[in-house]
Design a protein around this motif. Structure first.
Motif, mmCIF file in Angstrom:
data_model
loop_
_atom_site.group_PDB
_atom_site.id
_atom_site.type_symbol
_atom_site.label_atom_id
_atom_site.label_comp_id
_atom_site.label_asym_id
_atom_site.label_seq_id
_atom_site.Cartn_x
_atom_site.Cartn_y
_atom_site.Cartn_z
ATOM 1 N N TYR A 151 -8.958 19.586 20.341
ATOM 2 C CA TYR A 151 -8.611 18.334 20.972
ATOM 3 C C TYR A 151 -7.074 18.322 21.251
ATOM 4 O O TYR A 151 -6.295 17.480 22.168
ATOM 5 N N PHE A 152 -6.074 18.975 20.578
ATOM 6 C CA PHE A 152 -4.723 18.979 20.879
ATOM 7 C C PHE A 152 -4.471 19.837 22.190
ATOM 8 O O PHE A 152 -3.445 19.462 22.967
ATOM 9 N N TYR A 153 -5.351 20.922 22.624
ATOM 10 C CA TYR A 153 -4.875 21.677 23.685
ATOM 11 C C TYR A 153 -5.966 21.404 24.948
ATOM 12 O O TYR A 153 -5.384 22.339 26.234
ATOM 13 N N GLU A 156 0.860 -1.181 0.015
ATOM 14 C CA GLU A 156 -0.164 -0.151 0.108
ATOM 15 C C GLU A 156 1.045 1.328 0.086
ATOM 16 O O GLU A 156 2.043 1.355 0.669
ATOM 17 N N GLN A 157 0.261 2.287 -0.692
ATOM 18 C CA GLN A 157 1.133 3.452 -0.829
ATOM 19 C C GLN A 157 0.801 4.428 0.074
ATOM 20 O O GLN A 157 -0.302 4.693 0.461
ATOM 21 N N ILE A 158 1.723 5.272 1.037
ATOM 22 C CA ILE A 158 1.367 6.581 1.719
ATOM 23 C C ILE A 158 1.154 7.399 0.634
ATOM 24 O O ILE A 158 2.121 7.821 -0.132
ATOM 25 N N GLU A 159 -0.035 7.953 0.456
ATOM 26 C CA GLU A 159 -0.423 8.868 -0.351
ATOM 27 C C GLU A 159 -0.715 10.202 0.229
ATOM 28 O O GLU A 159 -0.975 11.200 -0.476
ATOM 29 N N ARG A 160 -0.783 10.345 1.483
ATOM 30 C CA ARG A 160 -0.734 11.667 2.066
ATOM 31 C C ARG A 160 0.424 11.440 3.537
ATOM 32 O O ARG A 160 0.038 10.800 4.359
ATOM 33 N N ILE A 161 0.798 12.739 3.518
ATOM 34 C CA ILE A 161 1.916 12.951 4.771
ATOM 35 C C ILE A 161 1.544 14.222 5.267
ATOM 36 O O ILE A 161 1.478 15.376 4.565
ATOM 37 N N CYS A 162 1.058 14.374 6.526
ATOM 38 C CA CYS A 162 0.817 15.490 7.345
ATOM 39 C C CYS A 162 2.162 15.692 8.030
ATOM 40 O O CYS A 162 2.642 14.940 8.884
ATOM 41 N N ILE A 163 2.447 17.114 8.071
ATOM 42 C CA ILE A 163 3.732 17.641 8.896
ATOM 43 C C ILE A 163 3.389 18.678 10.044
ATOM 44 O O ILE A 163 2.856 19.676 9.481
ATOM 45 N N SER A 164 3.293 18.193 11.126
ATOM 46 C CA SER A 164 2.909 19.184 12.324
ATOM 47 C C SER A 164 4.324 19.908 12.539
ATOM 48 O O SER A 164 4.990 19.301 13.445
ATOM 49 N N VAL A 165 4.467 20.995 12.084
ATOM 50 C CA VAL A 165 5.862 21.407 12.303
ATOM 51 C C VAL A 165 6.043 22.202 13.684
ATOM 52 O O VAL A 165 7.166 22.203 14.244
ATOM 53 N N ASN A 166 4.964 22.559 14.519
ATOM 54 C CA ASN A 166 5.156 23.123 15.644
ATOM 55 C C ASN A 166 4.183 22.745 16.659
ATOM 56 O O ASN A 166 3.091 21.951 16.295
ATOM 57 N N THR A 167 4.062 22.878 17.849
ATOM 58 C CA THR A 167 3.047 22.753 18.669
ATOM 59 C C THR A 167 2.377 24.025 19.516
ATOM 60 O O THR A 167 2.242 23.886 20.859
ATOM 61 N N VAL A 168 2.424 25.023 18.828
ATOM 62 C CA VAL A 168 1.749 26.250 19.421
ATOM 63 C C VAL A 168 0.779 26.900 18.266
ATOM 64 O O VAL A 168 0.873 26.575 17.164
ATOM 65 N N LYS A 199 8.970 15.119 15.476
ATOM 66 C CA LYS A 199 10.131 14.155 14.986
ATOM 67 C C LYS A 199 9.430 12.665 14.951
ATOM 68 O O LYS A 199 9.950 11.794 14.665
ATOM 69 N N ASP A 200 8.246 12.702 15.645
ATOM 70 C CA ASP A 200 7.582 11.435 15.777
ATOM 71 C C ASP A 200 6.434 11.134 14.721
ATOM 72 O O ASP A 200 5.960 12.109 14.454
ATOM 73 N N VAL A 201 6.274 9.860 14.417
ATOM 74 C CA VAL A 201 5.489 9.785 13.190
ATOM 75 C C VAL A 201 4.191 8.639 13.992
ATOM 76 O O VAL A 201 4.392 7.565 14.369
ATOM 77 N N TYR A 202 3.103 9.188 13.728
ATOM 78 C CA TYR A 202 1.774 8.415 14.107
ATOM 79 C C TYR A 202 0.956 8.151 13.024
ATOM 80 O O TYR A 202 0.982 8.848 11.701
ATOM 81 N N PRO A 203 0.089 7.122 12.929
ATOM 82 C CA PRO A 203 -0.795 6.802 11.867
ATOM 83 C C PRO A 203 -1.944 7.677 11.926
ATOM 84 O O PRO A 203 -2.736 7.918 10.597
ATOM 85 N N CYS A 204 -2.114 8.879 12.614
ATOM 86 C CA CYS A 204 -3.282 9.399 12.683
ATOM 87 C C CYS A 204 -3.062 10.521 13.744
ATOM 88 O O CYS A 204 -2.442 10.398 14.755
ATOM 89 N N GLY A 205 -3.692 11.736 13.586
ATOM 90 C CA GLY A 205 -3.433 12.879 14.367
ATOM 91 C C GLY A 205 -3.991 12.566 15.847
ATOM 92 O O GLY A 205 -3.510 13.027 17.139
ATOM 93 N N ARG A 206 -5.252 11.568 15.867
ATOM 94 C CA ARG A 206 -5.819 11.639 17.054
ATOM 95 C C ARG A 206 -5.106 10.253 18.081
ATOM 96 O O ARG A 206 -5.412 10.216 19.083
ATOM 97 N N MET A 207 -4.015 9.894 17.424
ATOM 98 C CA MET A 207 -3.501 8.820 18.077
ATOM 99 C C MET A 207 -1.971 9.193 18.702
ATOM 100 O O MET A 207 -1.255 8.802 19.251
ATOM 101 N N PHE A 208 -1.729 10.670 18.388
ATOM 102 C CA PHE A 208 -0.360 11.281 19.005
ATOM 103 C C PHE A 208 -0.254 11.024 20.552
ATOM 104 O O PHE A 208 -1.095 10.984 21.250
ATOM 105 N N GLY A 218 -1.461 20.183 11.619
ATOM 106 C CA GLY A 218 -1.346 19.618 12.652
ATOM 107 C C GLY A 218 -1.818 20.082 14.124
ATOM 108 O O GLY A 218 -2.805 20.397 14.343
ATOM 109 N N SER A 219 -0.746 20.062 15.062
ATOM 110 C CA SER A 219 -1.186 20.249 16.370
ATOM 111 C C SER A 219 -0.666 21.910 16.709
ATOM 112 O O SER A 219 -0.694 22.277 17.906
ATOM 113 N N GLY A 220 -0.527 22.784 15.715
ATOM 114 C CA GLY A 220 -0.203 23.963 15.864
ATOM 115 C C GLY A 220 -0.663 24.771 14.445
ATOM 116 O O GLY A 220 -1.210 24.156 13.519
#
Length: 351
Positions: A25-27, A4-16, A272-281, A70-72
């Motif tokens: 739900y992040f805060y 299976e192909q990873i077809e979407r990558i989200c990058i949460s650059v910051n947490t602010v 720097k951590d990788v998760y399957p879903c933002g709700r799983m962080f 992502g989370s910011g």
């Protein structure tokens, strides 16, 4: 090639974030992210290089969508993001396999940033929850001030440089019971695409939207746009299900798409951590790896998490369903009846 192909990558650059949305739900205290240093330019470049190398190695048919979200609020660190993407384009000027997106609250958008996005082929969408009375109930500054006017100003700036701005709307209970007003809002401001995000994992004082309510809402909003003769407005969620019915699904998320691809087709870099879903962080059992890992290992590590669904094998809508939400499946008293009903009802409507 049987992978299976990873077809979407989200990058949460910051947490602010420069806002303090009450439902975020992040805060909220039960699920608070810790403030960490943002990803650096070199680290983002590393992720982008890995994405390109991964696609070239396996020659996938689908492009990879890289979304800064992502989370910011990503525009807090726009200079870092901008410089990393510039480096990527300098290195791969003719590449056509990676597409760039960002989701922003638009309050920090300037003409300079908007033009830089345009030049770097970064497609923005804007988080706005509908008319002012709904948006300003939840999407507030840290001083509890409404942000609707500032967001609309940001939308106008993006439009001035040539973007046809799509909006990301959090499906709250107020919106659930205010569809007519929302349709008026979309018409008034001339939006042509809206993507709804189901409100989940909320603080205790906010009632989330259930799976059943979400699917009924999608049927209702389709009917409202049809009745208003606004058939040129694209509902991203419904377009995703249309692709399911056509046999070309985007396996990303059932919360705003048509099928769950957590870890198998979609990953999110939370720093720097990788998760399957933002709700799983932040949950150790769902951690797939780190920024140092090649992308293909994430799909391999995710295999143990996907259950054998014997009930799916005999389901009449299995082909159109593709995959139900993994987190929903793990909830107490799980039922996919509302999803089945939606797929059965809407197949003849969307195609």
């Amino acid at each position: 090639m049987n992978m299976e192909q990873i077809e979407r990558i989200c990058i949460s650059v910051n947490t602010v974030c420069n806002l303090g949305c009450t439902y975020c739900y992040f805060y909220h205290p039960e699920n608070r992210v810790s403030k960490e240093l943002p990803l650096g330019e070199a680290e983002i470049i590393k992720i982008l290089d890995q994405a390109y190398i991964y696609h070239q190695k396996y020659q996938f048919k689908k492009k990879i969508k890289v979304n800064f979200v992502g989370s910011g609020e990503p525009l807090i660190n726009w200079k870092i993001i901008r410089n990393a993407i510039r480096h990527f384009w300098d290195k791969y000027p003719d590449q056509e396999v990676i597409k760039f997106y960002t989701v922003t609250n638009a309050t920090l958008v300037t003409h300079k940033i908007a033009q830089e996005m345009k030049d770097l082929k970064v497609i923005p969408s804007v988080s706005i929850d509908g008319p002012k009375e709904i948006h300003d109930k939840y999407r507030l500054t840290h001083k509890q001030q409404g942000t609707f006017d500032r967001v609309i100003k940001g939308v106008e700036v993006l439009r001035e440089v040539g973007f046809d701005v799509a909006i990301n709307t959090t499906l709250s209970r107020d919106l659930l019971f205010g569809l007519d007003r929302f349709v008026e809002f979309v018409k008034e401001y001339g939006f042509k695409k809206v993507i709804f995000d189901r409100l989940v994992d909320t603080p205790d004082f906010i009632v989330p939207i259930s799976y059943a309510e979400y699917y009924q809402f999608l049927e209702n909003i389709h009917g409202k746009f049809q009745a208003a003769k606004m058939t040129d407005v694209e509902v991203g969620n419904l377009e995703a299900y249309k692709r399911n019915f056509q046999g070309t699904p985007d396996k990303v998320c059932t919360m705003f798409g048509g099928s769950c691809g957590a870890g198998s087709n979609f990953v999110i870099y939370m720093g720097k951590d990788v998760y399957p879903c933002g709700r799983m962080f932040g949950k150790e059992e769902w951690l797939l790896g780190s920024i140092d890992d090649p992308i293909e290992v994430f799909t391999q590590r995710m295999k143990k998490h996907w259950p054998e669904r014997s009930d799916c094998k005999s389901c009449a809508v299995a082909k159109a369903c593709v995959r139900d939400c993994l987190l929903e499946y793990h909830t107490e008293n799980y039922s996919c009846d509302s999803r089945k009903h939606f797929l059965t009802t809407m197949k003849g409507v969307l195609i």
